[in-house]
Design an enzyme around this catalytic site. Structure first.
Site, PDB file in Angstrom:
ATOM      1  CB  CYS A   2      13.735  39.037  32.881  1.00 52.68           C
ATOM      2  SG  CYS A   2      14.191  37.317  32.643  1.00 52.68           S
ATOM      3  NE  ARG A  27      16.166  44.636  31.646  1.00 54.12           N
ATOM      4  CZ  ARG A  27      17.181  45.103  32.342  1.00 54.12           C
ATOM      5  NH1 ARG A  27      17.547  46.343  32.190  1.00 54.12           N
ATOM      6  NH2 ARG A  27      17.815  44.338  33.189  1.00 54.12           N
ATOM      7  CD1 TRP A  74      16.813  36.667  26.373  1.00 57.90           C
ATOM      8  CD2 TRP A  74      17.900  35.579  27.999  1.00 57.90           C
ATOM      9  NE1 TRP A  74      17.960  36.153  25.837  1.00 57.90           N
ATOM     10  CE2 TRP A  74      18.642  35.479  26.807  1.00 57.90           C
ATOM     11  CE3 TRP A  74      18.391  34.970  29.143  1.00 57.90           C
ATOM     12  CZ2 TRP A  74      19.853  34.797  26.735  1.00 57.90           C
ATOM     13  CZ3 TRP A  74      19.596  34.293  29.081  1.00 57.90           C
ATOM     14  CH2 TRP A  74      20.319  34.212  27.883  1.00 57.90           C
ATOM     15  CG  ASN A 100      16.602  39.928  35.510  1.00 57.90           C
ATOM     16  OD1 ASN A 100      17.015  38.945  34.913  1.00 57.90           O
ATOM     17  ND2 ASN A 100      17.038  41.157  35.283  1.00 57.90           N
ATOM     18  N   GLY A 101      17.156  36.769  36.941  1.00 55.65           N
ATOM     19  CA  GLY A 101      18.345  36.168  37.540  1.00 55.65           C
ATOM     20  C   GLY A 101      18.242  34.662  37.561  1.00 55.65           C
ATOM     21  CD  GLU A 481      31.101  46.231  17.570  1.00 53.54           C
ATOM     22  OE1 GLU A 481      31.454  45.279  18.286  1.00 53.54           O
ATOM     23  OE2 GLU A 481      29.981  46.767  17.677  1.00 53.54           O
ATOM     24  CE  LYS A 485      26.619  45.632  16.908  1.00 48.28           C
ATOM     25  NZ  LYS A 485      27.576  45.844  17.952  1.00 48.28           N
ATOM     26  CD  GLU A 488      25.318  41.853  18.673  1.00 53.60           C
ATOM     27  OE1 GLU A 488      25.674  42.938  18.171  1.00 53.60           O
ATOM     28  OE2 GLU A 488      25.046  41.720  19.874  1.00 53.60           O
ATOM     29  CG  HIS A 504      48.961  32.103  10.188  1.00 51.46           C
ATOM     30  ND1 HIS A 504      50.166  31.467  10.047  1.00 51.46           N
ATOM     31  CD2 HIS A 504      49.221  33.430  10.043  1.00 51.46           C
ATOM     32  CE1 HIS A 504      51.115  32.358   9.835  1.00 51.46           C
ATOM     33  NE2 HIS A 504      50.560  33.565   9.831  1.00 51.46           N
ATOM     34  CE  LYS A 603      21.590  48.102  24.673  1.00 59.46           C
ATOM     35  NZ  LYS A 603      22.474  48.160  23.500  1.00 59.46           N
TER      36      LYS A 603
HETATM   37  O1  M6R Z   1      26.305  46.442  28.725  1.00 58.15           O
HETATM   38  P1  M6R Z   1      27.627  45.916  28.302  1.00 58.15           P
HETATM   39  O2  M6R Z   1      28.411  46.869  27.497  1.00 58.15           O
HETATM   40  O3  M6R Z   1      28.437  45.396  29.467  1.00 58.15           O
HETATM   41  O4  M6R Z   1      27.301  44.660  27.394  1.00 58.15           O
HETATM   42  C1  M6R Z   1      28.305  43.811  26.904  1.00 58.15           C
HETATM   43  C2  M6R Z   1      27.785  42.939  25.790  1.00 58.15           C
HETATM   44  O5  M6R Z   1      26.768  42.105  26.256  1.00 58.15           O
HETATM   45  C3  M6R Z   1      27.259  43.758  24.611  1.00 58.15           C
HETATM   46  O6  M6R Z   1      28.234  44.627  24.122  1.00 58.15           O
HETATM   47  C4  M6R Z   1      26.795  42.834  23.488  1.00 58.15           C
HETATM   48  O7  M6R Z   1      27.885  42.194  22.895  1.00 58.15           O
HETATM   49  C5  M6R Z   1      25.971  43.650  22.488  1.00 58.15           C
HETATM   50  N1  M6R Z   1      24.837  42.914  22.079  1.00 58.15           N
HETATM   51  C6  M6R Z   1      26.759  44.048  21.297  1.00 58.15           C
HETATM   52  O8  M6R Z   1      26.004  44.611  20.283  1.00 58.15           O
END
Ligand code: M6R
Length: 608
Positions: A2, A27, A74, A100-101, A481, A485, A488, A504, A603
C-alpha cells in the site's frame, strides 16, 4: 504494497494528498482514500478501483483543510471495496487511520472488540487500530503508545485525531515510513517518491518509532515516550526522475534508461587504475573479504534471477561455493551460516519482507551481511553492515528492468572485489573491467534494433496462450526472467526452463501454437541448445531466439532472431535480457494491458 501519505502544512491538502497518491499508485491500487482535518471534524473520501475514481469524488465532494492523510490500498484483509478502503475510522469518527502491513493478532483483537460491543464496519485489520485508538484517552501520541504494544505483526500506520487538527502521528514496525521536512510543512510517506516534489530533506523512521508530525517539524518518541534523535538526510534523487519524461509508460522509460543506469553503477565502483573495484566508504573491508569461504545470495522474484546469474559469476571469478535461495525459503530452513559466509540480500526496493527476514537470520547467525539495493536508506540498507547501491535511480514500473540489469552488474563487481581479496586477480580482470565500461554501449545497440523484429515477435507470442523460454548456463536465469516479465504484464502463461530439462517434461506441452523463446548467445553449450530447439521445431513449435546478429547457426534454426552484440561471456545476461523486456512490453501494450500497474502485483512486497 500500500502507499501512505500524510501532510501538515499551509497548502490546501487535498491536491497535495492526491498528488502524493498518484506518485505512490504503483505500490498498490485496488482502492484509495483520504482524510482531511476540516473545521468541523475529519472529512473522509474513499473509492474502490483506480485513483481516478477517488480524484473524481474529490472534485464533486470537495474537502478543505491543510492537514490530512491518504492511502492507496493493495488488499490483504477484506475485498477491495469502498468499505474496506482506507482511511478507516473508529465508530465515533474521531480517529482516522491508514495502514500498510498485516496484523497477525487480527482475529483475537476483532473478537475482543466485538465482545466489547464495538460495531465493526469493515473486514480490515486497519479498522481495529482505529477502534483501539478511539477507546484510549489523551493526546493521539499517548493513545498510540498505549495501543502499539497490543499490535502483533507488521505495520506502518499514520493517524489523525479530530481534537488535534494540526498533528499527524506515524508509527511503524516492518513496512517503511519516511518523514519529509519542508519549509513550514512536514510530510510522511511510505516511499520517498511521494515526497521528492516537495522536499529532499528526509528522516527515515526506524521500527518502534512514534513520530509526532507538525508544521514546524517532527518529534520522534520511543515506546516509553522518551525523545529520540534520528538523522536528517538529503536525497540525491530529483523529482524529474519519477516522471514519465515523454515515454508512454514508466517501464519503457526505464528500459531505455538502462545504459545510463549501468554506466553509473559501473563508474561508482570501478577502480580503473587497479582494474578492480573500489569499495571505499561502503563498509566492505578487503581483509574481511579474504576470510570468507562461502557465499549465500538471497532474494525474491527478479532479484532472485540476478542471484542465479551471480552464482555463475562469483564461482567462476572467485572459486567460492555460492548458494542461491529464495528468501522466503531461506528464512524458514536452517542454512549453514557462520563467520566465513558472506550473505548478500539482493533487493531493488530494500523493503521486501522475506528478504529482510532472511538477512536478519544471516546476521543472527554471525554471517557477514551485505545488501545489493537500489534505495539508499531503505530497510535492507540499514540492516546490512556493508552495502552496494545499484545506481538505477527510482524504478516505478512494477516489472523490474533497470534495477535488474544493475543488479547483474553488481554481481560482477562483488565477484571482482572478492577475487582481489582472495589474491586471484590477474590481467584478465582488466579485460573484464574494460568490457564493463563498454557494456552501456552494447545495451544501446540492443535498444536501437529495428522495431519490425519486435512487431513480429509480439505477433508470435501475443497469438499464443503459452510459451516456453529456454536457456543454458549463465543464460538460463535470463530465460526465467524473460518468462516472468511476460507473465507479469501480459498475463500470458510462460515457463522458463534450463534447456537441458526440456526433454524431462515440458516437451510434452509443445505443439504448433506453443512458441519457444531461446536465449542462444555464443558459448560452450550453444550447440546443445540448438539441438533442443530442433527438437522443439520437430513438434511444430515456432522458435524465436536472442543471439548475436552473425550467429548463422541460430538463424538456421529460429523463425525470428532478436539480435544482440557480442560481449564478455559473464556480461551476456545483461544484453540478453533487454530484448526479452522489450518483447514483454510490446506484447502487453498490444493486448491493451496496464503495463505499469499490472493486476494483483505491487512494486514492493512488504508483507509475507
Ligand atoms: O524489491 P525487490 O527487488 O526485493 O523485489 C523482489 C520482487 O518482488 C520483484 O523483483 C518482483 O518479482 C518484480 N515484480 C519483478 O518484475
Amino acid at each position: 504494497m500500500c502507499g501512505i501519505i500524510g501532510y501538515v502544512g499551509t497548502d490546501e491538502v487535498v491536491p497535495v494528498l492526491l498528488d502524493g497518491l498518484r506518485r505512490l499508485e504503483y505500490r498498490g491500487y485496488d482502492s484509495a482514500g483520504i482524510a482531511v482535518m476540516e473545521a468541523d471534524g475529519i472529512g473522509i473520501l474513499r473509492a474502490a478501483g483506480k485513483l481516478r475514481n477517488l480524484q473524481q469524488r474529490a472534485y464533486h465532494e470537495p474537502l478543505h483543510g491543510t492537514v490530512g492523510i491518504g492511502h492507496t490500498r493493495w488488499a490483504t484483509h477484506g475485498a477491495p471495496t469502498e468499505a474496506n478502503a482506507h482511511p478507516q475510522t473508529d465508530s465515533a469518527g474521531a480517529v482516522a487511520v491508514v495502514h500498510n502491513g498485516i496484523l497477525e493478532n487480527y482475529s483475537s483483537l476483532r473478537r475482543e472488540l466485538l465482545a466489547a460491543g464495538v460495531e465493526l464496519e469493515s473486514d480490515t485489520d486497519t479498522e481495529l487500530i482505529a477502534q483501539l485508538l478511539g477507546r484510549e484517552d489523551g493526546p493521539l501520541s499517548e493513545r498510540v503508545l498505549k495501543v502499539v504494544s497490543r499490535l502483533e505483526g507488521q505495520y506502518a500506520v499514520v493517524a489523525v485525531h479530530h481534537e488535534e487538527p494540526d498533528v499527524v502521528v506515524a508509527f511503524r514496525k516492518g513496512p517503511p515510513l519516511v518523514v519529509g521536512v519542508g519549509d513550514g510543512e512536514t510530510l510522511v510517506a511510505s516511499d520517498v517518491t511521494a515526497l521528492l516534489h516537495r522536499t529532499r530533506r528526509v528522516i527515515y523512521l526506524l521500527n518502534g518509532d512514534v513520530a509526532v508530525i507538525r508544521r514546524d517539524g517532527v518529534r520522534i518518541l520511543d515506546a516509553d515516550g522518551g525523545e529520540l534523535e534520528r538523522p536528517e538526510e538529503t536525497l540525491d534523487w530529483d523529482a524529474g526522475r519519477v516522471e514519465k519524461g515523454g515515454y508512454r509508460h514508466f517501464m519503457l522509460k526505464e528500459i531505455f534508461e538502462q545504459p545510463d543506469a549501468i554506466r553509473n553503477t559501473v563508474l561508482a565502483y570501478l577502480d580503473q587504475e587497479r582494474c578492480g573495484v573500489n569499495l571505499d566508504g561502503l563498509g566492505f573491508a578487503p581483509e574481511d573479504f579474504s576470510k570468507l569461504r562461502r557465499v549465500h545470495l538471497v532474494a525474491c522474484g527478479t532479484s532472485w534471477h540476478a542471484c542465479l546469474v551471480g552464482k555463475f559469476v562469483i564461482e567462476e571469478l572467485t572459486g567460492l561455493p555460492t548458494e542461491v535461495d529464495y528468501a522466503s525459503e531461506y528464512r524458514y530452513r536452517a542454512p549453514l551460516i557462520g563467520e566465513d559466509v558472506l550473505v548478500v540480500g539482493v533487493t531493488q526496493s530494500g523493503e521486501t519482507a522475506d528478504t529482510l527476514a532472511a538477512m536478519e537470520l544471516a546476521r543472527d547467525g554471525g554471517a557477514m551481511l551485505t545488501t545489493v539495493c537500489n534505495v539508499r536508506g531503505s530497510s535492507s540498507w540499514r540492516l546490512a553492515t556493508s552495502r552496494m547501491l545499484t545506481q538505477a535511480g527510482p524504478e516505478i514500473g512494477v516489472a523490474s528492468t533497470k534495477a535488474f540489469t544493475t543488479q547483474l552488474v553488481a554481481m560482477v563487481l562483488i565477484a571482482l572485489a572478492l577475487r582481489a581479496a582472495h589474491g586471484r586477480a590477474d590481467e584478465t580482470d582488466c579485460e573484464l573491467v574494460g568490457e564493463l565500461q563498454r557494456l552501456p554501449l552494447a545495451v544501446e545497440q540492443v535498444l536501437a534494433v529495428d522495431r519490425e523484429l519486435y512487431r513480429r515477435g509480439t505477433e508470435m507470442l501475443g497469438d499464443a496462450t503459452d510459451s516456453l523460454y529456454l536457456g543454458r548456463g549463465i543464460l538460463y536465469p535470463i530465460a526465467l526472467e524473460g518468462a516472468l516479465k511476460l507473465k507479469e504484464i501480459s498475463y500470458l502463461h510462460a515457463e522458463g526452463y534450463p534447456a537441458g530439462e526440456m526433454k524431462h517434461g515440458p516437451i510434452a506441452l509443445l505443439e504448433e501454437d506453443f512458441p519457444v523463446v531461446a536465449v542462444a548467445l555464443n558459448g560452450p553449450t550453444r550447440e546443445k541448445l540448438l539441438g533442443n530447439l530442433m527438437e522443439a521445431r520437430a513438434r511444430g513449435a515456432a522458435v524465436m531466439a536472442v543471439a548475436e546478429e552473425d550467429a548463422e547457426e541460430v538463424h538456421q534454426v529460429a523463425d525470428l532472431v532478436l539480435p544482440v552484440p557480442r560481449v564478455h561471456p559473464l556480461l551476456q545476461p545483461v544484453v540478453a535480457v533487454v530484448p526479452l523486456q522489450l518483447l514483454a512490453y510490446n506484447v502487453a501494450v498490444e493486448l491493451g494491458h496496464d503495463v505499469d500497474q499490472p493486476r494483483n502485483l505491487a512494486k514492493s512486497v512488504t508483507v509475507e
